[in-house]
Design a protein around this motif. Structure first.
Motif, mmCIF file in Angstrom:
data_model
loop_
_atom_site.group_PDB
_atom_site.id
_atom_site.type_symbol
_atom_site.label_atom_id
_atom_site.label_comp_id
_atom_site.label_asym_id
_atom_site.label_seq_id
_atom_site.Cartn_x
_atom_site.Cartn_y
_atom_site.Cartn_z
ATOM 1 N N GLY A 147 0.661 -1.180 0.044
ATOM 2 C CA GLY A 147 0.059 -0.016 0.020
ATOM 3 C C GLY A 147 0.941 1.479 0.068
ATOM 4 N N GLY A 148 2.077 1.169 -0.307
ATOM 5 C CA GLY A 148 2.990 2.200 -0.014
ATOM 6 C C GLY A 148 3.484 2.877 -1.274
ATOM 7 N N ARG A 149 4.066 4.175 -1.334
ATOM 8 C CA ARG A 149 4.767 4.229 -2.618
ATOM 9 C C ARG A 149 6.160 5.447 -2.063
ATOM 10 N N PRO A 150 7.015 5.452 -3.175
ATOM 11 C CA PRO A 150 8.258 5.975 -2.556
ATOM 12 C C PRO A 150 8.015 7.319 -2.041
ATOM 13 N N GLY A 151 8.625 7.649 -0.933
ATOM 14 C CA GLY A 151 8.893 8.953 -0.194
ATOM 15 C C GLY A 151 10.127 8.671 0.526
ATOM 16 N N VAL A 152 10.160 9.927 1.785
ATOM 17 C CA VAL A 152 11.379 9.875 2.412
ATOM 18 C C VAL A 152 10.714 9.946 4.029
ATOM 19 N N LEU A 153 11.297 9.017 4.674
ATOM 20 C CA LEU A 153 10.943 9.246 6.171
ATOM 21 C C LEU A 153 12.070 9.137 6.846
ATOM 22 N N TYR A 180 10.000 2.963 0.252
ATOM 23 C CA TYR A 180 8.529 2.573 0.145
ATOM 24 C C TYR A 180 7.941 3.257 1.355
ATOM 25 N N VAL A 181 7.221 4.126 1.510
ATOM 26 C CA VAL A 181 6.485 4.802 2.609
ATOM 27 C C VAL A 181 5.032 4.554 2.562
ATOM 28 N N LEU A 182 4.412 4.195 3.599
ATOM 29 C CA LEU A 182 2.878 4.301 3.650
ATOM 30 C C LEU A 182 2.528 5.961 4.081
ATOM 31 N N GLN A 183 1.745 6.487 3.235
ATOM 32 C CA GLN A 183 1.359 7.871 3.112
ATOM 33 C C GLN A 183 -0.090 8.311 2.390
ATOM 34 N N THR A 184 -0.577 9.136 2.775
ATOM 35 C CA THR A 184 -1.935 9.778 2.455
ATOM 36 C C THR A 184 -1.580 10.399 0.846
ATOM 37 N N PRO A 185 -2.640 10.332 0.157
ATOM 38 C CA PRO A 185 -2.438 10.946 -1.167
ATOM 39 C C PRO A 185 -1.549 12.246 -1.199
ATOM 40 N N ASP A 186 -1.878 13.048 -0.251
ATOM 41 C CA ASP A 186 -1.032 14.352 0.000
ATOM 42 C C ASP A 186 0.324 14.118 0.498
ATOM 43 N N GLY A 187 0.891 12.961 0.647
ATOM 44 C CA GLY A 187 2.167 12.580 1.003
ATOM 45 C C GLY A 187 2.376 12.834 2.770
ATOM 46 N N LEU A 188 1.416 12.739 3.481
ATOM 47 C CA LEU A 188 1.371 12.779 4.821
ATOM 48 C C LEU A 188 1.788 11.461 5.283
ATOM 49 N N ILE A 189 2.474 11.147 6.087
ATOM 50 C CA ILE A 189 3.003 9.882 6.792
ATOM 51 C C ILE A 189 1.703 9.023 7.171
ATOM 52 N N SER A 190 1.392 8.174 6.828
ATOM 53 C CA SER A 190 0.107 7.411 7.447
ATOM 54 C C SER A 190 0.134 6.897 9.004
ATOM 55 N N ASN A 191 -0.906 6.482 9.575
ATOM 56 C CA ASN A 191 -0.561 5.745 10.744
ATOM 57 C C ASN A 191 -0.719 4.263 10.229
ATOM 58 N N THR A 192 -0.109 3.447 11.234
ATOM 59 C CA THR A 192 0.040 2.055 10.632
ATOM 60 C C THR A 192 -0.621 1.277 12.065
ATOM 61 N N HIS A 193 -0.933 0.010 11.632
ATOM 62 C CA HIS A 193 -1.486 -0.918 12.970
ATOM 63 C C HIS A 193 -0.888 -2.414 12.584
#
Ligand SMILES: *Cc1c(COP(=O)(O)O)cnc(C)c1O
Length: 377
Positions: free
Chosen positions: A258-264, A270-283
């Motif tokens: 469910g992720g796409r490339p980004g920086v954390l 690969y990072v789980l993020q919202t369409p706007d690029g905010l880091i998503s919560n995880t469970h």
């Protein structure tokens, strides 16, 4: 990375390269891995589980038998010695479930260093026994009340501490995450898993395994097992992420699903993020797999197609843990229970002469409360 951390990160890169070539450093690390941590760990043929599933022969790499109960001590000993070599007197770390915090506090006590561990307040409540362990070992545990009060926020605070106290402090990253040299360095300290396993399987069966399986949180135990088998094209590898409750954003930690490339935290991956690029919560039911990004080298292996990534749900992991306990008398941590859940699916499809090697990255003592709550007894 913050500008102020560029110099320490470069200093660390140089120190690591020098230590890698230094026979005395390597000998000291090897001594501690053997006499303090308990290496080499056994490779155990799980005959009953293999028989029960009716397919491949399953071998368990027993990292759960190490001191402090998981593979994390391999990396903590390596970085602890390196910090000493740099003249640092203090270790700072982040922790989610507390396993990395306990391993860091243990190494700090062994090497006579100060230790501060940042932990989300939510995690402190969920993992109280590990908070007591760290304090008993002499570490200061600092609760983090910002954001989701979990691992991501603890890493933010740890990095803030490092920026402020960099002259005497080493940041001891717990997985193959963060900026270079951490992903490379942590992999090198965990490679011993695959080096031992390769030799052990060749000695006992005289053949290479057909399949390697490991769980992927940040990705250190999996890359540690996989790395020395990468040139062996006939050895397949599967990394298992946390499928959580479902595959909707926020309900899992399956970065490759469910992720796409980004920086954390200093890594492009690969990072789980919202369409706007905010880091998503995880469970995830297992705190060790519950992080929005994955080690960047796994992203490369994913793109190359050398390693396949899949996910197991909370429920599948709990069930696999129960199965291993009943079949073999080994209670696994919930993280490697995700890897076992994938083995349960794949072993029956392989022949009886084929070999699956699974990294049993940690023991289940820390998860007893969760097993109890889940009502699987
Ligand atoms: C922390 C932890 C993990 C996840 O971290 P990786 O860096 O992906 O290995 C897996 N298993 C256990 C037992 C852990 O404590």
């Amino acid at each position: 990375m913050p500008e102020t951390l560029m110099h320490p990160v470069e200093e660390l890169t140089e120190a690591f390269q020098a230590a890698s070539r230094d026979a005395k450093f390597q000998a000291e690390l090897a001594h501690l891995l053997k006499h303090f941590a308990g290496r080499p760990t056994p490779l155990f043929h799980a005959r009953h589980l293999s028989e029960h599933l009716g397919g491949a022969q399953i071998y368990l790499k027993r990292e759960d038998l190490l001191h402090t109960g998981a593979h994390k001590i391999n990396n903590c000993l390596g970085q602890g010695l390196l910090a000493q070599r740099l003249g640092k007197t203090r270790l700072v770390a982040e922790t989610g479930a507390g396993q990395h915090g306990v391993a860091t506090a243990t190494v700090a006590a062994l090497l006579g260093m100060d230790c501060t561990v940042y932990m989300g307040e939510e995690d402190m409540a969920r993992q109280a026994p590990n908070v007591f362990r760290m304090r008993l070992l002499g570490a200061e545990v600092v609760g983090v009340a910002s954001g989701s009060k979990t691992l991501k926020d603890a890493i933010n605070e740890g990095m803030r501490d490092w920026v402020t106290n960099v002259s005497n402090t080493h940041y001891l990253m717990g997985s193959v995450l963060g900026p270079h040299p951490y992903p490379l360095m942590v992999r090198e300290f965990q490679r011993i898993i695959g080096q031992e396993a390769r030799e052990q399987i060749l000695t006992t069966t005289r053949q290479l395994p057909d399949l390697l399986v490991a769980c992927v949180g940040g990705g250190s135990n999996s890359i540690g097992l996989f790395y020395d088998f990468i040139p062996d094209r006939e050895v397949k590898m599967v990394g298992v992420e946390a499928g959580g409750r479902s595959l909707s954003l926020g309900e899992h930690a399956a970065r490759f699903a469910g992720g796409r490339p980004g920086v954390l935290h200093g890594a492009y991956t690969y990072v789980l993020q919202t369409p706007d690029g905010l880091i998503s919560n995880t469970h995830s039911v297992s705190a060790g797999l519950d992080y929005a990004a994955v080690g960047p080298e796994h992203s490369a292996l994913f793109r190359q197609g050398r390693v396949e990534y899949c996910h197991a749900s909370d429920e599948e992991a709990l069930e696999a843990a129960r199965l291993l306990a009943r079949m073999e008398g080994i209670i696994p941590a919930l993280e490697p229970a995700h890897a076992l859940a994938e083995v349960v699916k794949r072993a029956p499809r392989l022949g009886r002469e084929q070999i699956i090697m699974v990294n049993l990255s940690g023991r289940g003592d820390k998860d007893l409360g969760i097993f109890q709550q889940a009502g699987i007894l």
